[in-house]
Each structure stands twice: as C-alpha cells, then as structure tokens.
Design a protein around this motif. Sequence first.
Motif, mmCIF file in Angstrom:
data_model
loop_
_atom_site.group_PDB
_atom_site.id
_atom_site.type_symbol
_atom_site.label_atom_id
_atom_site.label_comp_id
_atom_site.label_asym_id
_atom_site.label_seq_id
_atom_site.Cartn_x
_atom_site.Cartn_y
_atom_site.Cartn_z
ATOM 1 N N HIS A 85 -0.479 9.234 9.541
ATOM 2 C CA HIS A 85 -1.113 10.022 9.028
ATOM 3 C C HIS A 85 -1.840 11.190 10.120
ATOM 4 N N SER A 109 2.857 3.819 7.211
ATOM 5 C CA SER A 109 1.903 3.500 6.269
ATOM 6 C C SER A 109 1.193 5.096 6.158
ATOM 7 N N GLY A 111 1.692 7.853 4.725
ATOM 8 C CA GLY A 111 2.445 9.165 4.799
ATOM 9 C C GLY A 111 4.109 8.675 5.044
ATOM 10 N N ALA A 112 5.087 9.615 4.759
ATOM 11 C CA ALA A 112 6.258 9.232 4.877
ATOM 12 C C ALA A 112 7.012 10.548 5.738
ATOM 13 N N HIS A 129 8.154 0.971 3.903
ATOM 14 C CA HIS A 129 7.276 1.891 3.700
ATOM 15 C C HIS A 129 6.363 1.396 2.703
ATOM 16 N N VAL A 131 3.631 1.594 -0.309
ATOM 17 C CA VAL A 131 3.538 2.243 -1.571
ATOM 18 C C VAL A 131 2.610 1.897 -2.594
ATOM 19 N N ASN A 133 2.264 3.336 -5.691
ATOM 20 C CA ASN A 133 2.890 3.677 -7.170
ATOM 21 C C ASN A 133 4.381 4.118 -7.097
ATOM 22 N N PHE A 135 5.434 6.977 -7.800
ATOM 23 C CA PHE A 135 5.766 8.311 -7.179
ATOM 24 C C PHE A 135 5.920 8.202 -5.662
ATOM 25 N N TYR A 136 5.006 7.680 -5.050
ATOM 26 C CA TYR A 136 5.477 7.395 -3.711
ATOM 27 C C TYR A 136 6.137 6.740 -3.200
ATOM 28 N N LYS A 138 9.401 6.756 -4.448
ATOM 29 C CA LYS A 138 10.438 7.698 -4.595
ATOM 30 C C LYS A 138 10.500 8.510 -3.527
ATOM 31 N N LYS A 139 9.194 9.145 -3.094
ATOM 32 C CA LYS A 139 9.014 10.146 -1.946
ATOM 33 C C LYS A 139 9.616 9.378 -0.837
ATOM 34 N N ALA A 140 9.250 8.200 -0.451
ATOM 35 C CA ALA A 140 9.341 7.363 0.796
ATOM 36 C C ALA A 140 10.943 7.419 0.934
#
Length: 320
Positions: A85, A109, A111-112, A129, A131, A133, A135-136, A138-140
């Motif tokens: 963060h 944690s 943020g990725a 990482h 998460v 949900n 959405f997060y 997939k981003k990770a």
Amino acid sequence: MSLPDILKGRLSIPVVGSPLFIISNPDLVIAQCKAGVVGSFPSLNARPVEVFEQWLQRITSELAEYDAQHPERPSAPFAVNQIVHKSNDRLEQDLALCVKYKVPIVITSLGAREDVNNAVHSYGGIVLHDVINNFYAKKAIEKGADGLIAVAAGAGGHAGTLSPFALIHEIREWFDGPLLLSGAISNGNAILAAQAAGADLAYIGSAFIATTEANADQAYKDMIVDSTASEIVYSNLFTGVHGNYLKKSIINSGLDPEALPESDPSKMNFGSGGSSKAKAWRDIWGAGQGVGAVKQVVPAAELISRLQAEYQVARERLAL
C-alpha cells in the motif's frame, strides 16, 4: 492439489499460519515451521527495519540448524507479509531484505505490484496474494502472483464478506494454481472442508493468537478463548478497511460496538509507526469467527498436534 514445489513434502498438515499484525514474531514462526506448518509474520512487526533483518537472520539460521538435525522431517518454509500500500514507506527496504535472505514465500496484501513479484521470483521465491473477491484475484494473477489467498467472510483482521464456497468456486473456474482459504478455520474439520471446497491449504490466524509464543497480551489470548462467533464485530473504523474484531475489546476501549462510525480507505497508514492506527490495533483486538473452537492457550506445537488429530479423524469419518 496445486501445491508449489517449495511446499511438497514439507507440511505435516495442509495449513499456513497467517501473518498476525503485532502478534507474529520469530518464536511463533519458528515453532510453526518446526511443527510442519508455514509460519509467517508481517515485516512491519519488526520495527525499525534493522530489527526485521535480525528476525530474518534468526529464523533462517534456526530453521537451517533444525533441518540439518532432522533431515527425515525438515521444517516447513516460512513466509513474510508485505503490505503493498502506498502508505507503507518501508516496502522497498523490506523487499530488499527479503531478496537478500531469499525468503521462500512472500504474502502480499492491500495491493498487487509486478515489481514486487519480479523481485521475489528473481531468487526462486513465490508470491501469494490476499484477495476478497474474484476481481482482485484476477488482477493479482495478471500481475504475476503465483497463488491466491481467498479471504472469505468470518476471517480475522481485514476480511471480505463472501461465502467461502462462492469465492472458491468463482476463482477455481479459471485458476488451477495454489489456492488458500481463510475464514473461521480453527479445527481439523474446517481444514478438510477447505480442501473439499476446492482450496489446497487452510489459512489459520485467530487460533494462533492463543498460543504461548504469540506476542499478545494475556488478556487478549484469554478473550480469544472466552469468545464465540456472535461476539465478532465487522467494522472499517479502525484501519479504513473492513475487518473483524472482538466485541469485548471494543467495549473495553469505551466504544459502542453497535454504533461504530464509518471510516474509509484513505485513513489507512502503514508507515514506520507512531500513528494512532497502530495504537488502535493494540487496543482493538482482531479475531475471526472461528474463535469458538479455541478452548485454551497452548504452545503452537500443541495446537498443531490437535489440528492434525482432528484432521485425521475427519478424513477417517469420510473414509478418505
């Protein structure tokens, strides 16, 4: 199971001990790893940064010595939690030390970042990482994380609101890599249930607060033992991010758990210390809904032995 090579043959039970802010320390991590569970701690628990290096030196040397003496049953690898963060002004320094000591597992944690993942991969480490949900999640993975920790409803500290069954299902529809489940897991039945739902490993935090090695006030440990799921309060007041806390600690701090004001993520501060938020963590005690399964304060090895026995009984009951 989608276990990374670093964990194969190193675990006595499919469990990772979650990094507990303020509470996790070298004593707890070393005890967890020797008993066959991944032990972890937030780098920010070691203040100032020089202390973080001292912790890494001690953990790596003691576990290496243990492994040399027990080649037939080596310790589990350890992990360091990095808060990714923008308010964490120690991230670059702490990450450099993780690279220097080749920390086997880094848990990221809030943020990725690709540069963090690349740094860990440079020496052969892996990144898991947090998460809450899909959405997060997939981003990770898009940014290079090797595995995911699904933080479902009921988890201690910062937690999500989704059912573990729904969260695991949505992630498993597209991700077949290492997947951990966090949320009210405090006994062997729940560990097996996490695997049945599709996770590879259970991620356990609150139960380890009530261990002799944990850096927590005795009153905190006793409150874990004396509390039940109905005494867990979900609020974002204390850090700006929603999390679960012990109702009795909120009352003891002079606050009404039924009328807590709202905060927002801009209130987060994971800097080098001295903020009111750090004091809040010491006064307002985090815990998950699995506290009802914690009946006494015991050494970490004894807790892990209980989990092993319960896990085996659960497997036998289901003829697995």
